[in-house]
Design a protein around this motif. Structure first.
Motif, PDB file in Angstrom:
ATOM      1  N   ASN A 151       0.791  -1.233   0.000  1.00  0.00           N
ATOM      2  CA  ASN A 151       0.000   0.000   0.000  1.00  0.00           C
ATOM      3  C   ASN A 151       0.821   1.280   0.000  1.00  0.00           C
ATOM      4  O   ASN A 151       0.432   2.270   0.581  1.00  0.00           O
ATOM      5  N   ARG A 167      -4.978 -10.989   0.274  1.00  0.00           N
ATOM      6  CA  ARG A 167      -4.053 -11.434  -0.776  1.00  0.00           C
ATOM      7  C   ARG A 167      -4.044 -12.951  -0.859  1.00  0.00           C
ATOM      8  O   ARG A 167      -3.636 -13.639   0.084  1.00  0.00           O
ATOM      9  N   VAL A 196      -5.852  -6.333  -2.225  1.00  0.00           N
ATOM     10  CA  VAL A 196      -5.093  -6.588  -3.450  1.00  0.00           C
ATOM     11  C   VAL A 196      -5.800  -7.555  -4.406  1.00  0.00           C
ATOM     12  O   VAL A 196      -5.948  -7.269  -5.597  1.00  0.00           O
TER      13      VAL A 196
END
Lengths: 301, 301
Positions: A194, A248, A271
Protein backbone atom coordinates in the motif's frame (compact mmCIF):
# COMPACT_ATOMS: atom_id res chain seq x y z
CA UNK A 1 5.73 -7.98 -7.12
CA UNK A 2 6.65 -9.56 -3.82
CA UNK A 3 8.95 -12.57 -4.02
CA UNK A 4 7.97 -15.66 -2.07
CA UNK A 5 10.22 -18.45 -0.87
CA UNK A 6 7.20 -20.64 -0.23
CA UNK A 7 7.06 -23.73 -2.36
CA UNK A 8 4.94 -23.25 -5.45
CA UNK A 9 4.51 -27.00 -5.61
CA UNK A 10 1.59 -26.96 -3.21
CA UNK A 11 -1.42 -28.37 -5.10
CA UNK A 12 -3.47 -25.69 -6.85
CA UNK A 13 -6.99 -25.04 -5.55
CA UNK A 14 -9.82 -26.59 -7.55
CA UNK A 15 -12.87 -25.94 -5.35
CA UNK A 16 -15.38 -23.11 -5.87
CA UNK A 17 -15.14 -20.65 -2.96
CA UNK A 18 -18.44 -19.87 -1.29
CA UNK A 19 -19.60 -16.25 -1.52
CA UNK A 20 -21.10 -15.28 1.85
CA UNK A 21 -22.07 -11.60 1.49
CA UNK A 22 -25.80 -11.33 2.31
CA UNK A 23 -26.02 -15.01 3.28
CA UNK A 24 -26.91 -14.85 6.99
CA UNK A 25 -27.29 -18.61 7.41
CA UNK A 26 -24.01 -19.28 5.64
CA UNK A 27 -22.18 -16.74 7.80
CA UNK A 28 -23.63 -18.17 11.00
CA UNK A 29 -22.52 -21.65 9.97
CA UNK A 30 -19.07 -20.29 9.05
CA UNK A 31 -18.59 -18.48 12.38
CA UNK A 32 -19.64 -21.48 14.40
CA UNK A 33 -16.80 -23.53 12.93
CA UNK A 34 -13.97 -21.45 14.42
CA UNK A 35 -12.56 -20.36 17.78
CA UNK A 36 -9.63 -18.35 16.43
CA UNK A 37 -9.45 -15.74 13.67
CA UNK A 38 -6.04 -14.68 12.34
CA UNK A 39 -6.29 -11.29 10.63
CA UNK A 40 -4.10 -9.78 8.01
CA UNK A 41 -4.47 -6.04 8.72
CA UNK A 42 -3.84 -3.66 5.82
CA UNK A 43 -6.46 -4.30 3.11
CA UNK A 44 -8.72 -6.16 5.58
CA UNK A 45 -9.24 -3.89 8.61
CA UNK A 46 -7.98 -0.67 7.05
CA UNK A 47 -6.25 0.73 4.00
CA UNK A 48 -3.24 2.93 4.67
CA UNK A 49 -4.53 5.28 7.38
CA UNK A 50 -8.21 4.79 6.58
CA UNK A 51 -10.17 2.47 8.87
CA UNK A 52 -12.89 0.57 6.97
CA UNK A 53 -16.44 1.18 8.25
CA UNK A 54 -17.60 -1.66 10.50
CA UNK A 55 -14.14 -2.95 11.38
CA UNK A 56 -14.52 -2.27 15.10
CA UNK A 57 -18.07 -3.58 15.25
CA UNK A 58 -16.98 -6.80 13.54
CA UNK A 59 -14.06 -7.34 15.93
CA UNK A 60 -16.33 -6.62 18.91
CA UNK A 61 -18.93 -9.07 17.63
CA UNK A 62 -16.28 -11.79 17.30
CA UNK A 63 -14.93 -11.13 20.79
CA UNK A 64 -18.46 -11.14 22.22
CA UNK A 65 -18.94 -14.59 20.71
CA UNK A 66 -15.80 -15.73 22.52
CA UNK A 67 -13.49 -15.85 19.50
CA UNK A 68 -9.75 -15.29 19.87
CA UNK A 69 -8.62 -12.48 17.59
CA UNK A 70 -4.98 -12.31 16.40
CA UNK A 71 -3.52 -9.50 14.27
CA UNK A 72 -0.84 -11.02 12.03
CA UNK A 73 1.48 -8.58 10.28
CA UNK A 74 4.68 -8.79 8.25
CA UNK A 75 5.56 -5.33 9.58
CA UNK A 76 9.04 -5.74 11.02
CA UNK A 77 9.88 -2.16 11.98
CA UNK A 78 7.56 -2.02 14.99
CA UNK A 79 7.52 -3.98 18.23
CA UNK A 80 4.16 -5.43 19.26
CA UNK A 81 3.73 -2.54 21.72
CA UNK A 82 4.38 -0.02 18.92
CA UNK A 83 2.00 -1.83 16.60
CA UNK A 84 -0.65 -1.83 19.30
CA UNK A 85 -0.30 1.96 19.47
CA UNK A 86 -0.89 2.08 15.73
CA UNK A 87 -4.11 0.08 16.11
CA UNK A 88 -5.20 2.35 18.96
CA UNK A 89 -4.46 5.44 16.87
CA UNK A 90 -6.61 4.01 14.08
CA UNK A 91 -9.38 3.56 16.65
CA UNK A 92 -9.19 -0.24 17.00
CA UNK A 93 -9.42 -1.55 20.57
CA UNK A 94 -6.68 -4.15 20.99
CA UNK A 95 -3.98 -5.32 23.34
CA UNK A 96 -0.36 -6.26 22.76
CA UNK A 97 -1.01 -9.95 23.38
CA UNK A 98 -3.29 -10.09 20.33
CA UNK A 99 -0.54 -8.87 18.01
CA UNK A 100 1.78 -11.18 16.11
CA UNK A 101 4.36 -9.32 14.02
CA UNK A 102 7.22 -10.74 11.98
CA UNK A 103 9.68 -9.17 14.45
CA UNK A 104 8.02 -11.06 17.32
CA UNK A 105 7.87 -14.19 15.19
CA UNK A 106 11.63 -13.90 14.65
CA UNK A 107 12.23 -13.38 18.35
CA UNK A 108 10.30 -16.54 19.26
CA UNK A 109 11.98 -18.54 16.51
CA UNK A 110 15.44 -17.54 17.67
CA UNK A 111 14.91 -18.04 21.39
CA UNK A 112 12.71 -21.15 21.39
CA UNK A 113 13.22 -23.02 18.12
CA UNK A 114 16.86 -22.47 17.09
CA UNK A 115 19.35 -24.35 19.23
CA UNK A 116 22.25 -21.93 19.48
CA UNK A 117 25.41 -22.88 21.38
CA UNK A 118 26.00 -20.69 24.47
CA UNK A 119 28.86 -18.77 22.84
CA UNK A 120 26.85 -18.01 19.69
CA UNK A 121 23.71 -16.43 21.09
CA UNK A 122 24.04 -12.88 19.80
CA UNK A 123 21.85 -11.63 16.96
CA UNK A 124 23.14 -9.16 14.39
CA UNK A 125 20.16 -7.13 13.18
CA UNK A 126 19.59 -5.21 9.98
CA UNK A 127 16.37 -3.41 10.82
CA UNK A 128 14.65 -0.68 12.78
CA UNK A 129 14.49 -0.34 16.56
CA UNK A 130 11.20 -2.26 16.78
CA UNK A 131 12.98 -5.50 15.90
CA UNK A 132 15.68 -4.89 18.47
CA UNK A 133 13.10 -4.07 21.16
CA UNK A 134 11.22 -7.28 20.42
CA UNK A 135 14.40 -9.37 20.38
CA UNK A 136 16.06 -7.74 23.37
CA UNK A 137 13.68 -9.26 25.91
CA UNK A 138 14.80 -12.77 25.01
CA UNK A 139 18.10 -12.41 23.13
CA UNK A 140 21.43 -10.60 23.06
CA UNK A 141 21.82 -8.11 20.25
CA UNK A 142 25.14 -7.42 18.54
CA UNK A 143 25.78 -3.82 17.62
CA UNK A 144 25.89 -2.73 14.00
CA UNK A 145 27.78 0.48 14.75
CA UNK A 146 30.79 1.27 12.63
CA UNK A 147 32.77 1.39 15.86
CA UNK A 148 32.24 -2.30 16.55
CA UNK A 149 34.75 -4.94 15.60
CA UNK A 150 33.45 -8.27 14.39
CA UNK A 151 31.71 -9.98 17.30
CA UNK A 152 32.66 -13.69 17.61
CA UNK A 153 29.47 -14.46 19.55
CA UNK A 154 27.11 -13.66 16.68
CA UNK A 155 25.19 -16.82 15.78
CA UNK A 156 22.26 -15.26 13.91
CA UNK A 157 21.86 -12.57 11.26
CA UNK A 158 18.28 -11.25 11.11
CA UNK A 159 17.32 -8.97 8.22
CA UNK A 160 14.18 -6.83 8.23
CA UNK A 161 13.11 -3.54 6.76
CA UNK A 162 15.78 -0.96 7.54
CA UNK A 163 15.41 2.67 6.50
CA UNK A 164 19.04 3.10 7.55
CA UNK A 165 20.48 0.23 5.52
CA UNK A 166 24.12 0.90 4.63
CA UNK A 167 27.21 -0.68 3.10
CA UNK A 168 28.87 -1.43 6.41
CA UNK A 169 25.87 -3.32 7.80
CA UNK A 170 25.72 -5.43 4.62
CA UNK A 171 29.44 -6.24 4.82
CA UNK A 172 29.15 -7.27 8.49
CA UNK A 173 26.06 -9.41 7.86
CA UNK A 174 27.79 -11.11 4.94
CA UNK A 175 30.84 -11.82 7.05
CA UNK A 176 28.81 -13.31 9.91
CA UNK A 177 26.83 -15.68 7.66
CA UNK A 178 30.01 -16.78 5.90
CA UNK A 179 31.40 -17.61 9.34
CA UNK A 180 28.41 -19.81 10.11
CA UNK A 181 25.66 -17.56 11.47
CA UNK A 182 22.05 -18.59 10.71
CA UNK A 183 20.56 -16.35 7.97
CA UNK A 184 17.03 -15.18 8.87
CA UNK A 185 14.64 -12.58 7.44
CA UNK A 186 11.57 -11.12 9.13
CA UNK A 187 9.80 -11.40 5.78
CA UNK A 188 10.66 -11.36 2.09
CA UNK A 189 8.24 -8.84 0.61
CA UNK A 190 10.24 -6.96 -2.01
CA UNK A 191 8.20 -3.75 -1.65
CA UNK A 192 6.06 -2.17 1.06
CA UNK A 193 2.32 -2.85 0.94
CA UNK A 194 0.00 0.00 0.00
CA UNK A 195 2.73 2.48 -0.84
CA UNK A 196 1.89 2.31 -4.52
CA UNK A 197 4.75 -0.21 -4.33
CA UNK A 198 7.16 2.71 -4.41
CA UNK A 199 9.33 1.71 -1.49
CA UNK A 200 11.71 -1.21 -0.94
CA UNK A 201 10.53 -3.85 1.54
CA UNK A 202 12.37 -6.17 3.90
CA UNK A 203 13.07 -8.65 1.09
CA UNK A 204 15.06 -6.01 -0.75
CA UNK A 205 17.31 -5.60 2.29
CA UNK A 206 18.15 -9.33 2.03
CA UNK A 207 18.70 -9.21 -1.75
CA UNK A 208 22.41 -8.18 -1.69
CA UNK A 209 23.14 -10.92 0.84
CA UNK A 210 21.23 -13.51 -1.20
CA UNK A 211 23.33 -12.55 -4.24
CA UNK A 212 26.63 -12.66 -2.35
CA UNK A 213 25.90 -15.85 -0.42
CA UNK A 214 24.01 -17.71 -3.12
CA UNK A 215 21.38 -18.78 -0.60
CA UNK A 216 18.00 -17.64 0.72
CA UNK A 217 17.21 -16.71 4.33
CA UNK A 218 14.62 -18.52 6.42
CA UNK A 219 11.70 -16.09 6.48
CA UNK A 220 9.68 -15.61 9.67
CA UNK A 221 6.81 -13.76 7.97
CA UNK A 222 3.76 -14.72 5.91
CA UNK A 223 3.40 -16.89 3.92
CA UNK A 224 6.25 -18.93 5.43
CA UNK A 225 5.13 -21.59 7.86
CA UNK A 226 7.87 -20.76 10.38
CA UNK A 227 5.53 -17.90 11.34
CA UNK A 228 2.50 -20.20 11.71
CA UNK A 229 4.55 -22.52 13.91
CA UNK A 230 5.49 -19.55 16.10
CA UNK A 231 1.83 -18.43 16.31
CA UNK A 232 0.74 -21.92 17.30
CA UNK A 233 3.58 -22.04 19.84
CA UNK A 234 2.17 -18.96 21.51
CA UNK A 235 -1.62 -19.45 21.27
CA UNK A 236 -1.73 -23.27 21.28
CA UNK A 237 -4.95 -23.43 19.26
CA UNK A 238 -6.56 -26.26 17.33
CA UNK A 239 -5.66 -25.55 13.69
CA UNK A 240 -8.90 -27.14 12.49
CA UNK A 241 -10.80 -24.52 14.54
CA UNK A 242 -8.82 -21.54 13.19
CA UNK A 243 -9.46 -19.30 10.18
CA UNK A 244 -7.07 -17.01 8.31
CA UNK A 245 -8.61 -13.77 7.01
CA UNK A 246 -6.83 -11.82 4.28
CA UNK A 247 -6.98 -9.80 1.06
CA UNK A 248 -4.05 -11.43 -0.78
CA UNK A 249 -4.48 -14.92 -2.20
CA UNK A 250 -0.78 -15.55 -2.67
CA UNK A 251 0.34 -14.56 0.82
CA UNK A 252 -2.54 -14.52 3.33
CA UNK A 253 -4.72 -17.29 1.90
CA UNK A 254 -1.69 -19.41 1.02
CA UNK A 255 -0.46 -18.95 4.58
CA UNK A 256 -3.72 -20.41 5.91
CA UNK A 257 -3.92 -23.26 3.40
CA UNK A 258 -0.32 -24.40 3.84
CA UNK A 259 -0.77 -24.06 7.61
CA UNK A 260 -3.68 -26.54 7.30
CA UNK A 261 -6.07 -24.22 9.11
CA UNK A 262 -9.75 -25.19 9.15
CA UNK A 263 -10.76 -22.07 7.25
CA UNK A 264 -9.66 -19.29 4.95
CA UNK A 265 -11.69 -16.12 4.35
CA UNK A 266 -10.87 -13.74 1.51
CA UNK A 267 -12.08 -10.12 1.42
CA UNK A 268 -12.25 -7.90 -1.66
CA UNK A 269 -11.08 -4.66 -0.01
CA UNK A 270 -7.42 -5.14 -0.82
CA UNK A 271 -5.09 -6.59 -3.45
CA UNK A 272 -6.76 -9.74 -4.83
CA UNK A 273 -9.79 -9.58 -7.13
CA UNK A 274 -12.89 -11.76 -7.14
CA UNK A 275 -11.48 -13.51 -10.24
CA UNK A 276 -8.29 -14.36 -8.37
CA UNK A 277 -10.24 -15.81 -5.44
CA UNK A 278 -12.64 -17.80 -7.64
CA UNK A 279 -10.37 -18.91 -10.51
CA UNK A 280 -6.80 -18.60 -9.20
CA UNK A 281 -4.40 -21.29 -8.07
CA UNK A 282 -4.77 -20.26 -4.43
CA UNK A 283 -8.43 -19.86 -3.39
CA UNK A 284 -10.02 -19.15 0.00
CA UNK A 285 -12.78 -21.46 1.22
CA UNK A 286 -15.17 -18.50 1.51
CA UNK A 287 -15.07 -14.84 0.52
CA UNK A 288 -16.87 -11.57 1.22
CA UNK A 289 -17.07 -8.16 -0.42
CA UNK A 290 -15.86 -6.71 2.88
CA UNK A 291 -15.16 -7.95 6.38
CA UNK A 292 -18.08 -6.00 7.90
CA UNK A 293 -20.48 -8.17 5.88
CA UNK A 294 -20.10 -10.62 8.78
CA UNK A 295 -22.24 -8.24 10.88
CA UNK A 296 -25.41 -9.52 9.23
CA UNK A 297 -25.57 -12.15 12.00
CA UNK A 298 -24.99 -9.69 14.84
CA UNK A 299 -28.33 -9.98 16.65
CA UNK A 300 -27.06 -8.22 19.74
CA UNK A 301 -26.54 -4.84 18.13
CA UNK B 1 30.75 -16.12 -6.19
CA UNK B 2 30.19 -13.33 -8.71
CA UNK B 3 26.99 -13.54 -10.68
CA UNK B 4 27.20 -13.20 -14.43
CA UNK B 5 24.46 -12.16 -16.81
CA UNK B 6 26.48 -13.48 -19.73
CA UNK B 7 24.83 -16.33 -21.54
CA UNK B 8 26.11 -19.69 -20.40
CA UNK B 9 24.99 -21.13 -23.72
CA UNK B 10 28.23 -20.15 -25.43
CA UNK B 11 29.87 -23.39 -26.67
CA UNK B 12 32.31 -24.85 -24.15
CA UNK B 13 35.99 -24.85 -25.07
CA UNK B 14 37.42 -28.15 -26.34
CA UNK B 15 40.93 -27.19 -27.51
CA UNK B 16 44.12 -27.71 -25.49
CA UNK B 17 45.56 -24.32 -24.51
CA UNK B 18 49.21 -23.85 -25.43
CA UNK B 19 51.61 -23.38 -22.51
CA UNK B 20 54.15 -20.72 -23.48
CA UNK B 21 56.35 -20.25 -20.39
CA UNK B 22 59.98 -20.87 -21.50
CA UNK B 23 58.95 -21.25 -25.16
CA UNK B 24 60.72 -18.30 -26.84
CA UNK B 25 59.69 -19.24 -30.38
CA UNK B 26 56.09 -19.76 -29.34
CA UNK B 27 55.99 -16.40 -27.55
CA UNK B 28 57.50 -14.58 -30.54
CA UNK B 29 54.90 -16.15 -32.82
CA UNK B 30 52.16 -15.21 -30.32
CA UNK B 31 53.26 -11.58 -30.03
CA UNK B 32 53.50 -11.12 -33.79
CA UNK B 33 49.82 -11.96 -34.17
CA UNK B 34 48.50 -8.97 -32.25
CA UNK B 35 48.50 -5.16 -32.34
CA UNK B 36 46.36 -4.61 -29.25
CA UNK B 37 46.54 -6.13 -25.76
CA UNK B 38 43.62 -5.68 -23.37
CA UNK B 39 44.73 -6.22 -19.78
CA UNK B 40 42.74 -7.20 -16.78
CA UNK B 41 44.70 -5.58 -13.95
CA UNK B 42 44.38 -7.14 -10.48
CA UNK B 43 45.76 -10.68 -10.61
CA UNK B 44 47.66 -9.96 -13.85
CA UNK B 45 49.75 -6.81 -13.29
CA UNK B 46 49.50 -6.69 -9.50
CA UNK B 47 47.77 -8.28 -6.54
CA UNK B 48 46.13 -5.89 -4.09
CA UNK B 49 48.85 -3.27 -3.56
CA UNK B 50 51.72 -5.52 -4.63
CA UNK B 51 53.13 -4.99 -8.13
CA UNK B 52 54.32 -8.26 -9.71
CA UNK B 53 58.05 -8.30 -10.67
CA UNK B 54 58.52 -7.64 -14.38
CA UNK B 55 55.13 -5.97 -14.95
CA UNK B 56 56.65 -2.66 -16.02
CA UNK B 57 59.32 -4.26 -18.18
CA UNK B 58 56.68 -6.34 -19.95
CA UNK B 59 54.47 -3.32 -20.64
CA UNK B 60 57.48 -1.35 -21.88
CA UNK B 61 58.52 -4.21 -24.19
CA UNK B 62 55.03 -4.34 -25.69
CA UNK B 63 54.95 -0.58 -26.23
CA UNK B 64 58.43 -0.65 -27.78
CA UNK B 65 57.14 -3.23 -30.27
CA UNK B 66 54.33 -0.81 -31.17
CA UNK B 67 51.52 -2.61 -29.38
CA UNK B 68 48.51 -0.70 -28.06
CA UNK B 69 48.04 -1.40 -24.35
CA UNK B 70 44.60 -1.02 -22.74
CA UNK B 71 43.86 -1.44 -19.03
CA UNK B 72 40.35 -2.85 -18.68
CA UNK B 73 38.81 -2.73 -15.20
CA UNK B 74 35.39 -3.33 -13.68
CA UNK B 75 36.28 -0.78 -11.02
CA UNK B 76 33.41 1.70 -11.09
CA UNK B 77 34.28 3.96 -8.18
CA UNK B 78 37.15 5.71 -9.93
CA UNK B 79 37.23 7.93 -13.00
CA UNK B 80 39.90 7.08 -15.58
CA UNK B 81 42.03 9.96 -14.24
CA UNK B 82 41.73 8.55 -10.69
CA UNK B 83 42.56 5.06 -11.90
CA UNK B 84 45.58 6.40 -13.74
CA UNK B 85 46.78 7.86 -10.44
CA UNK B 86 46.42 4.40 -8.89
CA UNK B 87 48.61 2.90 -11.64
CA UNK B 88 51.16 5.65 -11.17
CA UNK B 89 51.18 5.07 -7.42
CA UNK B 90 51.85 1.38 -8.06
CA UNK B 91 54.77 2.45 -10.27
CA UNK B 92 53.19 1.65 -13.65
CA UNK B 93 53.78 4.27 -16.36
CA UNK B 94 50.43 4.87 -18.05
CA UNK B 95 48.16 7.58 -19.37
CA UNK B 96 44.44 8.16 -18.98
CA UNK B 97 43.73 7.30 -22.62
CA UNK B 98 44.94 3.73 -22.04
CA UNK B 99 42.41 3.15 -19.27
CA UNK B 100 38.98 1.67 -19.85
CA UNK B 101 36.90 1.41 -16.67
CA UNK B 102 33.31 0.28 -16.30
CA UNK B 103 32.35 3.85 -15.35
CA UNK B 104 33.81 5.12 -18.64
CA UNK B 105 32.19 2.24 -20.49
CA UNK B 106 28.84 3.30 -19.03
CA UNK B 107 29.43 6.91 -20.00
CA UNK B 108 30.16 5.98 -23.62
CA UNK B 109 27.20 3.60 -23.76
CA UNK B 110 24.81 6.26 -22.49
CA UNK B 111 26.03 9.13 -24.64
CA UNK B 112 26.77 7.30 -27.91
CA UNK B 113 24.76 4.08 -28.01
CA UNK B 114 21.50 4.76 -26.15
CA UNK B 115 19.09 6.99 -28.07
CA UNK B 116 17.51 9.07 -25.34
CA UNK B 117 14.84 11.64 -26.15
CA UNK B 118 15.93 15.25 -25.42
CA UNK B 119 13.75 15.52 -22.31
CA UNK B 120 15.03 12.23 -20.83
CA UNK B 121 18.77 12.73 -20.87
CA UNK B 122 19.53 12.86 -17.16
CA UNK B 123 21.24 9.95 -15.43
CA UNK B 124 20.41 8.98 -11.86
CA UNK B 125 23.53 7.42 -10.35
CA UNK B 126 23.97 5.02 -7.47
CA UNK B 127 27.74 5.07 -7.08
CA UNK B 128 30.82 6.96 -5.99
CA UNK B 129 32.05 10.29 -7.35
CA UNK B 130 34.27 8.59 -9.95
CA UNK B 131 31.23 7.54 -11.93
CA UNK B 132 29.72 10.98 -11.80
CA UNK B 133 32.98 12.60 -12.90
CA UNK B 134 33.23 10.24 -15.85
CA UNK B 135 29.60 10.77 -16.82
CA UNK B 136 29.50 14.51 -16.27
CA UNK B 137 31.64 15.32 -19.31
CA UNK B 138 29.06 13.87 -21.66
CA UNK B 139 25.82 13.62 -19.68
CA UNK B 140 23.55 15.42 -17.23
CA UNK B 141 23.47 13.91 -13.77
CA UNK B 142 20.37 13.90 -11.59
CA UNK B 143 20.94 14.48 -7.91
CA UNK B 144 20.34 11.70 -5.40
CA UNK B 145 20.09 14.07 -2.43
CA UNK B 146 17.21 13.61 -0.05
CA UNK B 147 16.28 17.22 -0.80
CA UNK B 148 15.54 16.45 -4.44
CA UNK B 149 12.07 15.80 -5.71
CA UNK B 150 11.61 13.22 -8.43
CA UNK B 151 13.22 14.54 -11.59
CA UNK B 152 11.02 14.02 -14.69
CA UNK B 153 14.05 14.24 -17.02
CA UNK B 154 15.73 11.10 -15.71
CA UNK B 155 15.98 8.57 -18.57
CA UNK B 156 18.70 6.31 -17.17
CA UNK B 157 19.44 4.70 -13.81
CA UNK B 158 23.09 3.61 -13.52
CA UNK B 159 24.09 1.45 -10.56
CA UNK B 160 27.70 0.91 -9.52
CA UNK B 161 29.55 0.24 -6.30
CA UNK B 162 28.37 2.77 -3.71
CA UNK B 163 29.85 2.85 -0.21
CA UNK B 164 27.05 5.31 0.65
CA UNK B 165 24.16 3.20 -0.61
CA UNK B 166 20.96 4.04 1.28
CA UNK B 167 17.23 3.40 1.34
CA UNK B 168 16.30 6.69 -0.30
CA UNK B 169 18.59 6.14 -3.30
CA UNK B 170 17.10 2.66 -3.82
CA UNK B 171 13.55 4.02 -3.64
CA UNK B 172 14.34 6.77 -6.17
CA UNK B 173 16.09 4.35 -8.55
CA UNK B 174 13.16 1.95 -8.33
CA UNK B 175 10.71 4.73 -9.05
CA UNK B 176 12.66 5.97 -12.09
CA UNK B 177 12.93 2.52 -13.70
CA UNK B 178 9.24 1.87 -13.08
CA UNK B 179 8.54 5.12 -14.91
CA UNK B 180 10.54 3.96 -17.94
CA UNK B 181 14.19 4.79 -17.26
CA UNK B 182 16.80 2.41 -18.74
CA UNK B 183 18.30 0.16 -16.03
CA UNK B 184 22.11 -0.06 -16.30
CA UNK B 185 24.87 -1.39 -14.04
CA UNK B 186 28.59 -0.65 -14.29
CA UNK B 187 29.19 -4.33 -13.54
CA UNK B 188 27.53 -7.20 -11.73
CA UNK B 189 30.26 -8.63 -9.53
CA UNK B 190 28.56 -9.54 -6.26
CA UNK B 191 31.70 -8.99 -4.16
CA UNK B 192 34.89 -6.96 -4.48
CA UNK B 193 37.92 -8.73 -5.97
CA UNK B 194 40.86 -9.51 -3.70
CA UNK B 195 39.19 -8.44 -0.49
CA UNK B 196 38.90 -12.00 0.75
CA UNK B 197 35.45 -11.51 -0.79
CA UNK B 198 34.40 -9.75 2.40
CA UNK B 199 32.83 -6.70 0.81
CA UNK B 200 29.76 -6.23 -1.35
CA UNK B 201 30.40 -5.35 -5.00
CA UNK B 202 28.47 -3.34 -7.56
CA UNK B 203 26.18 -6.28 -8.33
CA UNK B 204 24.97 -6.28 -4.74
CA UNK B 205 23.89 -2.65 -5.13
CA UNK B 206 21.65 -3.73 -8.02
CA UNK B 207 20.25 -6.75 -6.17
CA UNK B 208 17.38 -4.96 -4.35
CA UNK B 209 16.30 -3.33 -7.63
CA UNK B 210 16.48 -6.65 -9.49
CA UNK B 211 14.23 -8.19 -6.81
CA UNK B 212 11.74 -5.30 -6.88
CA UNK B 213 11.65 -4.92 -10.65
CA UNK B 214 11.92 -8.58 -11.59
CA UNK B 215 14.48 -7.73 -14.27
CA UNK B 216 18.24 -7.53 -14.71
CA UNK B 217 20.21 -4.42 -15.65
CA UNK B 218 22.33 -4.15 -18.77
CA UNK B 219 25.88 -4.47 -17.45
CA UNK B 220 28.66 -2.32 -18.91
CA UNK B 221 31.50 -4.32 -17.34
CA UNK B 222 33.31 -7.57 -18.09
CA UNK B 223 32.28 -10.12 -19.23
CA UNK B 224 29.35 -8.35 -20.87
CA UNK B 225 29.89 -7.48 -24.50
CA UNK B 226 28.44 -4.00 -24.14
CA UNK B 227 31.86 -3.16 -22.68
CA UNK B 228 33.73 -4.71 -25.63
CA UNK B 229 31.55 -2.72 -28.02
CA UNK B 230 32.42 0.45 -26.12
CA UNK B 231 36.16 -0.40 -26.22
CA UNK B 232 35.99 -1.02 -29.94
CA UNK B 233 34.06 2.23 -30.37
CA UNK B 234 36.93 4.09 -28.79
CA UNK B 235 40.04 2.30 -30.12
CA UNK B 236 38.66 1.11 -33.49
CA UNK B 237 40.93 -1.93 -33.60
CA UNK B 238 40.76 -5.10 -35.68
CA UNK B 239 39.35 -7.72 -33.28
CA UNK B 240 41.31 -10.48 -35.00
CA UNK B 241 44.52 -8.61 -34.09
CA UNK B 242 43.60 -8.10 -30.43
CA UNK B 243 44.31 -10.29 -27.37
CA UNK B 244 42.62 -10.31 -23.96
CA UNK B 245 44.93 -11.03 -21.01
CA UNK B 246 43.45 -12.13 -17.69
CA UNK B 247 43.56 -14.37 -14.64
CA UNK B 248 39.89 -15.36 -14.50
CA UNK B 249 38.55 -17.83 -17.04
CA UNK B 250 34.92 -17.04 -16.39
CA UNK B 251 35.16 -13.26 -16.71
CA UNK B 252 38.36 -12.17 -18.51
CA UNK B 253 38.84 -15.07 -20.88
CA UNK B 254 35.11 -15.37 -21.52
CA UNK B 255 35.08 -11.65 -22.31
CA UNK B 256 37.72 -12.17 -25.01
CA UNK B 257 36.17 -15.32 -26.48
CA UNK B 258 32.65 -13.93 -26.69
CA UNK B 259 34.11 -10.70 -28.10
CA UNK B 260 35.64 -12.83 -30.90
CA UNK B 261 39.12 -11.46 -30.30
CA UNK B 262 41.99 -13.12 -32.13
CA UNK B 263 43.65 -14.19 -28.89
CA UNK B 264 43.19 -14.93 -25.22
CA UNK B 265 46.08 -15.23 -22.76
CA UNK B 266 45.60 -16.66 -19.28
CA UNK B 267 48.05 -16.08 -16.43
CA UNK B 268 48.32 -18.15 -13.25
CA UNK B 269 48.97 -15.28 -10.82
CA UNK B 270 45.31 -14.74 -9.91
CA UNK B 271 42.04 -16.59 -9.47
CA UNK B 272 41.96 -19.41 -12.05
CA UNK B 273 44.12 -22.51 -11.74
CA UNK B 274 46.03 -24.38 -14.45
CA UNK B 275 43.36 -27.09 -14.29
CA UNK B 276 40.64 -24.50 -14.96
CA UNK B 277 42.51 -23.12 -17.98
CA UNK B 278 43.32 -26.57 -19.42
CA UNK B 279 40.19 -28.56 -18.58
CA UNK B 280 37.47 -25.97 -17.90
CA UNK B 281 34.56 -24.90 -20.06
CA UNK B 282 36.19 -21.55 -20.81
CA UNK B 283 39.84 -21.90 -21.89
CA UNK B 284 42.36 -19.33 -23.12
CA UNK B 285 44.21 -20.01 -26.37
CA UNK B 286 47.56 -19.75 -24.56
CA UNK B 287 48.64 -19.45 -20.93
CA UNK B 288 51.69 -18.52 -18.87
CA UNK B 289 52.80 -18.98 -15.28
CA UNK B 290 53.11 -15.19 -15.09
CA UNK B 291 52.86 -12.26 -17.46
CA UNK B 292 56.58 -11.43 -17.18
CA UNK B 293 57.37 -14.77 -18.86
CA UNK B 294 56.78 -12.85 -22.11
CA UNK B 295 60.14 -11.08 -21.48
CA UNK B 296 62.03 -14.13 -22.77
CA UNK B 297 61.83 -12.58 -26.25
CA UNK B 298 62.97 -9.11 -25.15
CA UNK B 299 66.28 -8.86 -27.04
CA UNK B 300 66.60 -5.14 -26.36
CA UNK B 301 67.06 -5.43 -22.59
Amino acid sequence: MATSATSSEYPASTHTPRYLTGDAAGIQEFLDKFDVFLFDCDGVLWSGDHLFPGTNETLEMLRRKGKQVVFVTNNSTKSRADYNKKLTALGIPSNTEEIFSSSYSASIYISRILSLPPNKRKVFVIGETGIEQELASENDIASGDASTLLDPEVGVVLVGLDFHINYFKLALAYHYVRRGAVFLATNIDSTLPNSGTLFPGAGSMSAPLIMMLGKEPTSLGKPNQAMMDAIEGKFRFDRSRACMVGDRANTDIRFGIEGRLGGTLGVLTGVSSKEEFVEGDVRPKVYLDRLADLLIVDQDR
